[in-house]
Design a protein around this motif. Sequence first.
Motif, mmCIF file in Angstrom:
data_model
loop_
_atom_site.group_PDB
_atom_site.id
_atom_site.type_symbol
_atom_site.label_atom_id
_atom_site.label_comp_id
_atom_site.label_asym_id
_atom_site.label_seq_id
_atom_site.Cartn_x
_atom_site.Cartn_y
_atom_site.Cartn_z
ATOM 1 N N GLY A 73 34.599 40.631 36.475
ATOM 2 C CA GLY A 73 34.550 39.749 37.648
ATOM 3 C C GLY A 73 33.668 40.299 38.752
ATOM 4 O O GLY A 73 33.184 39.555 39.614
ATOM 5 N N LYS A 74 33.415 41.621 38.733
ATOM 6 C CA LYS A 74 32.549 42.207 39.777
ATOM 7 C C LYS A 74 31.103 41.715 39.653
ATOM 8 O O LYS A 74 30.331 41.861 40.592
ATOM 9 C CB LYS A 74 32.590 43.731 39.711
ATOM 10 N N ALA A 75 30.771 41.160 38.475
ATOM 11 C CA ALA A 75 29.416 40.618 38.317
ATOM 12 C C ALA A 75 29.177 39.461 39.278
ATOM 13 O O ALA A 75 28.034 39.085 39.523
ATOM 14 C CB ALA A 75 29.187 40.171 36.872
ATOM 15 N N ARG A 134 38.992 39.744 44.865
ATOM 16 C CA ARG A 134 39.020 38.549 44.016
ATOM 17 C C ARG A 134 38.573 38.850 42.587
ATOM 18 O O ARG A 134 38.678 38.007 41.707
ATOM 19 C CB ARG A 134 38.090 37.467 44.592
ATOM 20 N N HIS A 135 37.996 40.040 42.355
ATOM 21 C CA HIS A 135 37.344 40.243 41.053
ATOM 22 C C HIS A 135 38.276 40.124 39.840
ATOM 23 O O HIS A 135 37.834 39.640 38.803
ATOM 24 C CB HIS A 135 36.537 41.561 41.024
ATOM 25 N N PRO A 136 39.587 40.491 39.937
ATOM 26 C CA PRO A 136 40.403 40.312 38.722
ATOM 27 C C PRO A 136 40.571 38.841 38.340
ATOM 28 O O PRO A 136 40.536 38.496 37.154
ATOM 29 C CB PRO A 136 41.762 40.934 39.106
ATOM 30 N N HIS A 179 45.338 41.749 35.715
ATOM 31 C CA HIS A 179 46.430 42.492 36.350
ATOM 32 C C HIS A 179 46.218 43.997 36.479
ATOM 33 O O HIS A 179 47.160 44.721 36.788
ATOM 34 C CB HIS A 179 47.739 42.198 35.596
ATOM 35 N N HIS A 180 44.984 44.474 36.292
ATOM 36 C CA HIS A 180 44.814 45.937 36.311
ATOM 37 C C HIS A 180 44.958 46.536 37.704
ATOM 38 O O HIS A 180 44.953 47.756 37.844
ATOM 39 C CB HIS A 180 43.479 46.344 35.668
ATOM 40 N N HIS A 181 45.092 45.700 38.743
ATOM 41 C CA HIS A 181 45.361 46.246 40.088
ATOM 42 C C HIS A 181 46.789 45.970 40.541
ATOM 43 O O HIS A 181 47.083 46.085 41.732
ATOM 44 C CB HIS A 181 44.364 45.685 41.109
ATOM 45 N N GLU A 182 47.662 45.604 39.619
ATOM 46 C CA GLU A 182 49.071 45.399 39.966
ATOM 47 C C GLU A 182 49.810 46.746 39.904
ATOM 48 O O GLU A 182 49.441 47.622 39.120
ATOM 49 C CB GLU A 182 49.732 44.434 38.958
HETATM 50 FE FE LIG Z 1 39.089 46.404 39.157
#
Ligand SMILES: [Fe+2]
Length: 347
Positions: free
Chosen positions: A221-223, A246-248, A271-274
Amino acid sequence: MLVHFVTDEPAKIPAVRAMLEPRFHVVPQLLGGNDTAIGPSHVLMVDADLRKSVCVEQIRLVFRELNCIVEKLFVVRNHVRSMVAQAHALGATAVVSRPREVIVKLAQIELAKRASQADGVAGASPEVTDSAAAFASMFSAVRHGKAINLSDAEYATSQIVNSIVQNGLTAWLDNVRRYHEGTFQHCLLVTGVAVSFALDTGFSGPDVARLGLAATLHDIGKARIPVSILDKPGRLDPAEEEMMRRHPVIGYELLKDISGISPEILDGVRHHHEYLDGSGYPDGLNAPEISDLVRLLTISDIFAALIEARPYRPAMSRQDAYKILCGMDGKLENSLVKAFRNVALRA
Ligand SMILES: [Fe+2]
Ligand SMILES: [Fe+2]
């Protein structure tokens, strides 16, 4: 090894892919299309009608963009003399009369590359170069509003798994940090760390690949985040932070309709930032809603981010990064952080 295949006929692309993959990874480019040339591949393979001046002009443009690629293989059916001459004029390093002959040439080039690697002559390992190119292809697709090719992600993951199995995590980290920076470096590092974690935990091959693929795609999503924010040489202001967070969800939206993508991968990307205590984002999940794959991925992600140099701080040592993970009590699963010790601190 990555083969950048340039052609004037769309029908040749699946045929060449069927012939060369999976041994070689094919990055196709249609002459006159809107595709941006992606580097760094190892070999250029051209199969186009060199009697047409428009084709020759388009090939010149592609070559200009990919001028770092030395090996240029041309397929000229029946060795038509005028086309062979044109191929050489364009800088061909080899001209073959049938696509199948390319395999032999590619195998020779691959051997030579590996030999020079062993001698320490070349730069980054082929796995680093290949997986970085696959990342470049995915990020470029997203930036140009095109669909992500899942096989790019799978290829990058398999290269990283191979490298970790053969040479270990430390060699991978050193190699990646020497040759790449920014978001690509981060994705390559996270995947290397996650794959090591999975191998160290005794996961089966498919489970290693699953966690590796989730790591490969976790920040896709960072793209869509402006580079001015991604590479900002300082702390983000609140509006930029909001955009970055917002990237996730962006990554999840980009991937959710791709056929063949599994729910676990989508879960990892979103969910990798949960955190287990509910303080993470974007969905504020609590422990029971956070899967094992996500828990492993989050630990790998944080660790990799800490050992990277950022514009506003130097890279942290692996020991210090692990101490920070140990201090995140309540957010990360303690037993997993303990199990991660081996991966984090092994020389
Ligand atoms: Fe990330
Ligand atoms: Fe990340």
